[in-house]
Design a protein around this motif. Structure first.
Motif, short mmCIF file in Angstrom:
data_model
loop_
_atom_site.label_atom_id
_atom_site.label_comp_id
_atom_site.label_asym_id
_atom_site.label_seq_id
_atom_site.Cartn_x
_atom_site.Cartn_y
_atom_site.Cartn_z
N THR A 54 0.84 -1.21 0.00
CA THR A 54 0.00 0.00 0.00
C THR A 54 0.87 1.25 0.00
O THR A 54 0.36 2.35 -0.18
CB THR A 54 -0.93 0.04 1.23
OG1 THR A 54 -0.12 0.16 2.41
CG2 THR A 54 -1.78 -1.21 1.33
N HIS B 225 -6.15 -1.19 13.19
CA HIS B 225 -6.55 -1.82 11.93
C HIS B 225 -7.46 -3.01 12.23
O HIS B 225 -7.25 -3.71 13.21
CB HIS B 225 -5.32 -2.36 11.18
CG HIS B 225 -4.30 -1.33 10.85
ND1 HIS B 225 -4.41 -0.51 9.76
CD2 HIS B 225 -3.16 -0.97 11.48
CE1 HIS B 225 -3.36 0.31 9.72
NE2 HIS B 225 -2.60 0.04 10.76
N ALA C 208 -3.79 -8.41 9.51
CA ALA C 208 -3.91 -6.99 9.15
C ALA C 208 -3.03 -6.65 7.96
O ALA C 208 -3.49 -6.01 6.99
CB ALA C 208 -3.54 -6.12 10.35
N ALA D 5 -4.25 -6.19 3.87
CA ALA D 5 -4.15 -4.86 3.27
C ALA D 5 -3.44 -4.88 1.91
O ALA D 5 -3.62 -3.98 1.10
CB ALA D 5 -3.40 -3.92 4.23
N CYS D 6 -2.62 -5.92 1.66
CA CYS D 6 -1.78 -5.92 0.46
C CYS D 6 -2.20 -6.98 -0.57
O CYS D 6 -1.38 -7.40 -1.41
CB CYS D 6 -0.32 -6.09 0.85
SG CYS D 6 0.29 -4.71 1.84
N LEU E 27 3.91 -0.94 3.93
CA LEU E 27 2.83 -0.01 4.25
C LEU E 27 3.46 1.28 4.76
O LEU E 27 4.48 1.27 5.45
CB LEU E 27 1.91 -0.58 5.34
CG LEU E 27 1.15 -1.87 4.96
CD1 LEU E 27 1.92 -3.11 5.39
CD2 LEU E 27 -0.24 -1.89 5.56
N SER F 58 1.72 5.25 5.82
CA SER F 58 0.50 6.05 5.81
C SER F 58 0.75 7.53 6.11
O SER F 58 -0.13 8.23 6.57
CB SER F 58 -0.47 5.47 6.86
OG SER F 58 0.20 5.34 8.11
#
Lengths: 316, 316
Positions: free
Chosen positions: A22, A178, A256, A260-261, B224, B226
């Protein structure tokens, strides 16, 4: 190495589900040093080394992950006399990694932080290698709640120590929460594999993920213990009432981060003891060794079934 | 094994500071299986094996802890041709443990949970072995803030990701916060050793302990991410303003648990990079290897000085 621009183009033209960090910065990095694997995009041809990976099995213990690779080599008919399965991460002692056919096997050590470091680098590795449609399964050990020792739990929901299906972390000094997300259909497929095998009890249940093995799991036998036996029993019974069937230390971060990926993810752990009856892991060594092979046999069966159904691993 | 009653009596009659778990249950256990060390009070004579331990050095990497043992053997004049230092925890692959003279060397893996499991069992081991006046020092690696790479940081305070000197854990589903406590005089002694050696920059500073290497430390290169580069820079600069000079993943639990159980404790970590200038650990391998030897040399010097001052290790 192909440039990041090329990689992105290729991804867009393909129907498969590519592994996708992400973090947009990863696509523009000139070099990516996967420090804890001792691998890098500039010194290793990651697409050639890992491009065909479809299953990643992870677990705490390095020797268990090596044993799983040898087991899978036999099960997939890829073993031959004198075959060796070298540790791909031989330049470091932080994690081990083995590969046989489409199956990658990686250790993650104990606990969420050790697992999160490994997962960041694993997800980037799978991305750089342009892998698609990858399934990640943790094959681990755990303490059971109300189950006969040796039972295998396929996780429905990974929950925290307050029984909530979340993974909490600190980012730039602020608390971020998350949702944990495990694949329901994958869990059902794994349950069916347990039913096919009929070798040991297999149950679907929630798994509690804690950040300590002693006080964090209500044990009375750690160096520190700030509660009574009654407090402990009430806590474990409340956990059981919340659908929790086992306790371990890695499932929530796996659920988590992989969720997400774009990775399908599941957790399959054997229970080494029944925590309603005690705290110490004191079964004979050979009994514990056999227990630890059970998730491997279940997941081995699952991988063979998936490969047989696909006909050709490349079409998975 | 002597009975717990006898052990308690002996402790009361001695002037030294014995290692004392805060959990009263440990004294009444008939057998204590230190599961992750593959040691037990019923199968191993822990007082005979460990009774003379005065220094416990811990670090994440198993091979680094083995190298430290060989280094200490030479430094203490206990090495001889053909000498071997077998891994005491050979029955498991979770942790490694080596001993030479009064120095025990144990790996703890990556992160707080992995370290807390090891510390629970280490503290119980030292208690069962009736050890007294034990000093625990973490010799580790870290990311520096505003320091030349290769600098060694002796930790003044171990702080969390919000810069507070606390260790937070979940016990029976509730959040519990402990103060982290490191020994000030010990830190000063270690700083003096750095000054004696004059081989590398040694600074006293606060150490931030996080539960992740990537997002948890404000890196931009994880799977990740953010936040922006600006957010990251502001966070690291605020950390620097709070006296933080390096970031790692184990100091706070070490400070909280050892402090609670009567152990003198310190943290000595080398910085592998300056986080104000980047995220990737990409110095040449041989440079990183030499950096990692620096805390070993500093702590080796400290141990020799303490032993020389005591004249006889038994009087320490």
């Amino acid at each position: 190495m192909a440039s990041s621009g090329l990689q992105t183009k290729k991804r867009d033209n393909h129907n498969g589900h590519f592994v996708q960090p992400t973090n947009p910065n990863v696509a523009t990095m000139q070099e990516d040093v996967l420090y804890h694997f001792h691998l890098s995009t500039s010194t290793h041809d990651l697409p050639a080394m890992f491009g065909d990976v479809k299953f990643v099995c992870v677990g705490g213990s390095p020797t268990r992950m090596e044993a799983f690779t040898k087991y899978m080599a036999k099960e997939l008919g890829l073993d031959h006399p004198g075959a060796e399965y070298p540790n791909i991460c031989v330049g470091t002692d932080r994690y081990v990694m083995f590969k046989v056919g489409p199956v990658l096997s990686v250790s993650h050590g104990i606990g969420i932080p050790s697992t999160s470091v490994m997962l960041h680098e694993l997800i980037k590795l799978l991305y750089h290698a342009r892998c698609s449609d990858v399934t990640v399964i943790r094959i681990g050990t755990s303490g059971g709640i109300g189950l006969e020792p040796g039972s295998v739990v396929v996780t429905r929901q990974a929950v925290d120590a307050s029984f909530k299906p979340v993974f909490e972390q600190m980012v730039l000094g602020k608390r971020v929460v998350h949702r944990t997300h495990l694949d329901e259909r994958l869990a059902q497929e794994l349950m069916q594999c347990g039913a096919d095998l009929r070798e040991f009890p297999t149950v679907l249940g929630n798994t509690m993920c804690t950040s300590d093995f002693y006080e964090g799991q209500g044990r009375l036998d750690g160096a520190l213990c700030s509660y009574s036996e009654k407090d402990k029993q009430e806590y474990l019974e409340a956990a059981h009432a919340a659908g929790i069937r086992n306790i371990e230390m890695e499932s929530s971060v796996l659920a988590a981060m992989c969720g997400a990926c774009g990775l399908q993810v599941a957790v399959v752990c054997v229970t080494l003891l029944n925590r309603l009856e005690g705290d110490q892991v004191n079964s004979p060594h050979e009994v514990l060794v056999e227990y630890q092979e059970r998730p491997q046999r279940l997941v081995g069966h699952f991988i063979k079934k998936r490969l047989a159904a696909a006909g050709n691993p490349r079409d998975l």
